[in-house]
Design a protein around this motif. Sequence first.
Motif, mmCIF file in Angstrom:
data_model
loop_
_atom_site.group_PDB
_atom_site.id
_atom_site.type_symbol
_atom_site.label_atom_id
_atom_site.label_comp_id
_atom_site.label_asym_id
_atom_site.label_seq_id
_atom_site.Cartn_x
_atom_site.Cartn_y
_atom_site.Cartn_z
ATOM 1 N N LYS A 66 15.146 -13.742 17.442
ATOM 2 C CA LYS A 66 15.255 -12.524 16.637
ATOM 3 C C LYS A 66 13.895 -12.253 15.981
ATOM 4 C CE LYS A 66 18.550 -10.412 13.541
ATOM 5 N NZ LYS A 66 19.738 -10.603 12.742
ATOM 6 N N THR A 67 13.545 -10.984 15.905
ATOM 7 C CA THR A 67 12.332 -10.552 15.225
ATOM 8 C C THR A 67 12.630 -9.213 14.559
ATOM 9 O OG1 THR A 67 9.943 -10.182 15.479
ATOM 10 C CG2 THR A 67 11.355 -9.419 17.276
ATOM 11 N N ILE A 68 11.618 -8.512 14.100
ATOM 12 C CA ILE A 68 11.830 -7.157 13.567
ATOM 13 C C ILE A 68 10.819 -6.217 14.213
ATOM 14 C CG2 ILE A 68 12.855 -7.829 11.362
ATOM 15 C CD1 ILE A 68 10.174 -7.423 10.012
ATOM 16 N N THR A 69 11.201 -4.973 14.266
ATOM 17 C CA THR A 69 10.312 -3.902 14.708
ATOM 18 C C THR A 69 10.083 -3.004 13.504
ATOM 19 O OG1 THR A 69 11.134 -3.969 16.972
ATOM 20 C CG2 THR A 69 10.097 -1.918 16.260
ATOM 21 N N ILE A 70 8.840 -2.624 13.293
ATOM 22 C CA ILE A 70 8.502 -1.791 12.138
ATOM 23 C C ILE A 70 8.065 -0.420 12.623
ATOM 24 C CG2 ILE A 70 6.915 -1.474 10.199
ATOM 25 C CD1 ILE A 70 6.865 -4.514 9.926
ATOM 26 N N THR A 71 8.663 0.600 12.042
ATOM 27 C CA THR A 71 8.216 1.963 12.263
ATOM 28 C C THR A 71 7.530 2.401 10.978
ATOM 29 O OG1 THR A 71 10.107 2.347 13.723
ATOM 30 C CG2 THR A 71 8.914 4.290 12.930
ATOM 31 N N ALA A 72 6.216 2.657 11.073
ATOM 32 C CA ALA A 72 5.416 3.019 9.896
ATOM 33 C C ALA A 72 5.038 4.495 9.975
ATOM 34 C CB ALA A 72 4.165 2.153 9.825
ATOM 35 N N TYR A 73 4.993 5.133 8.810
ATOM 36 C CA TYR A 73 4.694 6.558 8.717
ATOM 37 C C TYR A 73 3.489 6.785 7.795
ATOM 38 C CZ TYR A 73 9.450 6.819 10.527
ATOM 39 O OH TYR A 73 10.581 6.664 11.284
ATOM 40 N N PRO A 74 2.271 6.466 8.258
ATOM 41 C CA PRO A 74 1.107 6.715 7.396
ATOM 42 C C PRO A 74 0.930 8.215 7.185
ATOM 43 C CG PRO A 74 0.403 6.116 9.605
ATOM 44 C CD PRO A 74 1.891 5.948 9.559
ATOM 45 N N GLU A 75 0.567 8.589 5.959
ATOM 46 C CA GLU A 75 0.433 10.009 5.641
ATOM 47 C C GLU A 75 -1.017 10.467 5.608
ATOM 48 O OE1 GLU A 75 2.624 10.923 2.096
ATOM 49 O OE2 GLU A 75 4.453 10.011 2.882
ATOM 50 N N THR A 76 -1.953 9.516 5.637
ATOM 51 C CA THR A 76 -3.371 9.865 5.589
ATOM 52 C C THR A 76 -4.133 9.029 6.604
ATOM 53 O OG1 THR A 76 -3.924 8.199 3.935
ATOM 54 C CG2 THR A 76 -3.227 10.366 3.101
ATOM 55 N N LYS A 77 -5.362 9.452 6.852
ATOM 56 C CA LYS A 77 -6.230 8.683 7.741
ATOM 57 C C LYS A 77 -6.508 7.305 7.135
ATOM 58 C CE LYS A 77 -8.389 12.845 9.468
ATOM 59 N NZ LYS A 77 -9.535 13.715 9.376
ATOM 60 N N ALA A 78 -6.628 7.253 5.818
ATOM 61 C CA ALA A 78 -6.897 5.974 5.153
ATOM 62 C C ALA A 78 -5.744 4.998 5.381
ATOM 63 C CB ALA A 78 -7.115 6.201 3.658
ATOM 64 N N GLU A 79 -4.515 5.485 5.322
ATOM 65 C CA GLU A 79 -3.364 4.617 5.574
ATOM 66 C C GLU A 79 -3.341 4.148 7.031
ATOM 67 O OE1 GLU A 79 0.146 6.706 4.262
ATOM 68 O OE2 GLU A 79 -0.250 6.262 2.153
ATOM 69 N N SER A 80 -3.701 5.022 7.950
ATOM 70 C CA SER A 80 -3.776 4.626 9.354
ATOM 71 C C SER A 80 -4.843 3.558 9.556
ATOM 72 C CB SER A 80 -4.092 5.829 10.246
ATOM 73 O OG SER A 80 -2.986 6.690 10.310
ATOM 74 N N ARG A 81 -5.966 3.714 8.861
ATOM 75 C CA ARG A 81 -7.032 2.702 8.961
ATOM 76 C C ARG A 81 -6.575 1.361 8.414
ATOM 77 N NH1 ARG A 81 -10.447 7.251 8.095
ATOM 78 N NH2 ARG A 81 -10.341 7.018 5.836
ATOM 79 N N TYR A 89 0.811 -1.218 0.000
ATOM 80 C CA TYR A 89 0.000 0.000 0.000
ATOM 81 C C TYR A 89 0.848 1.274 0.000
ATOM 82 C CZ TYR A 89 -4.109 -2.857 0.560
ATOM 83 O OH TYR A 89 -5.113 -3.764 0.352
ATOM 84 N N HIS A 90 2.134 1.127 -0.253
ATOM 85 C CA HIS A 90 3.061 2.262 -0.351
ATOM 86 C C HIS A 90 3.054 3.133 0.899
ATOM 87 C CE1 HIS A 90 3.511 1.087 -4.527
ATOM 88 N NE2 HIS A 90 2.196 1.141 -4.660
ATOM 89 N N ILE A 91 2.969 2.489 2.053
ATOM 90 C CA ILE A 91 3.050 3.200 3.322
ATOM 91 C C ILE A 91 4.508 3.157 3.763
ATOM 92 C CG2 ILE A 91 2.311 3.262 5.739
ATOM 93 C CD1 ILE A 91 -0.293 1.836 4.810
ATOM 94 N N THR A 92 5.101 4.312 3.886
ATOM 95 C CA THR A 92 6.512 4.399 4.250
ATOM 96 C C THR A 92 6.749 3.713 5.583
ATOM 97 O OG1 THR A 92 6.658 6.514 3.109
ATOM 98 C CG2 THR A 92 8.422 6.001 4.669
ATOM 99 N N ASN A 93 7.794 2.884 5.617
ATOM 100 C CA ASN A 93 8.102 2.173 6.857
ATOM 101 C C ASN A 93 9.572 1.806 6.896
ATOM 102 O OD1 ASN A 93 8.438 -0.964 6.241
ATOM 103 N ND2 ASN A 93 6.867 -0.135 4.860
#
Length: 164
Positions: A129-144, A112-116
């Motif tokens: 071992k695992t991973i941690t993701i930092t996501a940067y949604p730019e719109t309310k739709a991406e947050s949803r 969905y092209h959400i920067t992370n």
Amino acid sequence: MSSIIYLAVLFAAKVADNALSTTKTIMVQRSRWILAGFAVILSDFIYFGITKRVVSAESELAMLVVAIAGGVGCSLACFVNEKLSKDRTYVNVIMSDDLDEMKRLRDFLAQYHITNVATDSYTLNWNTKTITITAYPETKAESRLINKFIEESDTKFKRVIQPA
């Protein structure tokens, strides 16, 4: 007929009064003090005019119409604010012990092209071992979309959300 017009004018005036009053609060929160000041001036002027007319009318119906209009005006201002305001962006730090599910989340965000940013991390016991993701949604739709992914997953996630 004139009483219906009178009540309609009172209704419209009170909608405008409460819309301006709510707008004042929104402007104060956004540090737009001059606009907030103008909203207070207009709101107070309308408010005192309405109060004078309702008190002199001695009508329960007029009070009810004004009370309902107050709620409508507040809701209207909130609705307009929501539609006109920019989407807020939040930084989402998402963690889980399930490495495969975290990879699936990373791929979902990419789809969905959400920067992370995915970074290596470890579980609480430091054995896995695992991973941690930092996501940067730019719109309310991406947050949803992120919310939906987490809700539909059987995996337990730790999520920290901070304003960008």
